[in-house]
Design an enzyme around this catalytic site. Structure first.
Site, PDB file in Angstrom:
ATOM      1  N   THR A  57       0.830  -1.208   0.000  1.00  0.00           N
ATOM      2  CA  THR A  57       0.000   0.000   0.000  1.00  0.00           C
ATOM      3  C   THR A  57       0.860   1.251   0.000  1.00  0.00           C
ATOM      4  O   THR A  57       1.827   1.342   0.764  1.00  0.00           O
ATOM      5  CB  THR A  57      -0.916   0.040   1.247  1.00  0.00           C
ATOM      6  OG1 THR A  57      -1.631  -1.193   1.356  1.00  0.00           O
ATOM      7  CG2 THR A  57      -1.908   1.191   1.152  1.00  0.00           C
ATOM      8  N   ALA A  58       0.515   2.208  -0.848  1.00  0.00           N
ATOM      9  CA  ALA A  58       1.158   3.524  -0.852  1.00  0.00           C
ATOM     10  C   ALA A  58       0.083   4.588  -0.999  1.00  0.00           C
ATOM     11  O   ALA A  58      -0.947   4.357  -1.649  1.00  0.00           O
ATOM     12  CB  ALA A  58       2.167   3.638  -1.989  1.00  0.00           C
TER      13      ALA A  58
END
Length: 205
Positions: free
Chosen positions: A11-12
């Site tokens: 996740t970013a």
């Protein structure tokens, strides 16, 4: 789970603030549900005013970052000016689209501050390019985007954006099994960029 989905994990998030941009990502490296490392780096500084956050294969992220650094350095040398954020994003978009037959397994956020102010762009593995105020990519994006949607405010400053990014990443870590092990954060303002790594924090709703 398809082979592409197995490779583009993690996740970013990226958030545009009134005075800068915050890019953040968790540190777990996993392919499918197999974890390889707890200390991967998915947030990269291109230069003083441009940064990248990405998820996917680490080697592909690193290659794209090297390409961006090289071309942005050449641009600055040739023009004696700082490159725009859109220039960096368009460059990576072209690279991704040019390799669409044998693609880079990544999703990318490009953000920073130029003469026009803060900007943040989102790209998929084929180079589709969208500018937005905030975004989340990766397997934890549905969890993270819910936090961003509920808490983002126009005009928020980078300090508030940083806290929101941490909250969004922690939300994804709490439910996404291939996200975890701390958060890397890159904060970019007109005065430059700062990098930090923080340990995993308990979820606070």
């Amino acid at each position: 789970m398809s082979s592409i989905e197995e490779l583009i994990t993690g996740t970013a998030v990226g958030i545009k603030a009134s005075d800068g941009v915050v890019l953040a990502a968790e540190k777990r490296v996993a392919y499918g549900f197999t974890m390889f490392s707890r200390s991967g780096r998915k947030v990269f500084r291109v230069n003083d005013n441009i940064g990248i956050a990405s998820i996917g294969i680490l080697a592909d992220m690193q290659v794209l970052t090297k390409i961006a650094k090289a071309y942005m350095s050449l641009y600055a040398l040739d023009t004696k000016t700082r490159p725009s954020i859109r220039s960096a994003a368009k460059l990576l978009s072209y690279v991704l689209f040019s390799n669409r037959v044998f693609p880079y397994f990544v999703e990318v956020l490009v953000g920073g501050v130029d003469d026009e102010g803060p900007h943040m762009y989102i790209m998929d593995a084929l180079g589709s390019l969208i500018e937005d105020d905030y975004a989340a990519v990766g397997t934890g994006n549905k969890l993270a985007i819910a936090v961003l949607e509920g808490n983002y405010k126009q005009g928020m400053n980078v300090k508030e954006a940083r806290e929101l990014a941490i909250k969004a990443i922690n939300q994804s870590i709490s439910r996404d099994p291939v996200s975890g092990d701390g958060i890397d954060i890159l904060t970019i303002t007109r005065s430059g960029s700062t990098e930090e790594t923080i340990p995993l924090q308990p979820l606070r709703l």
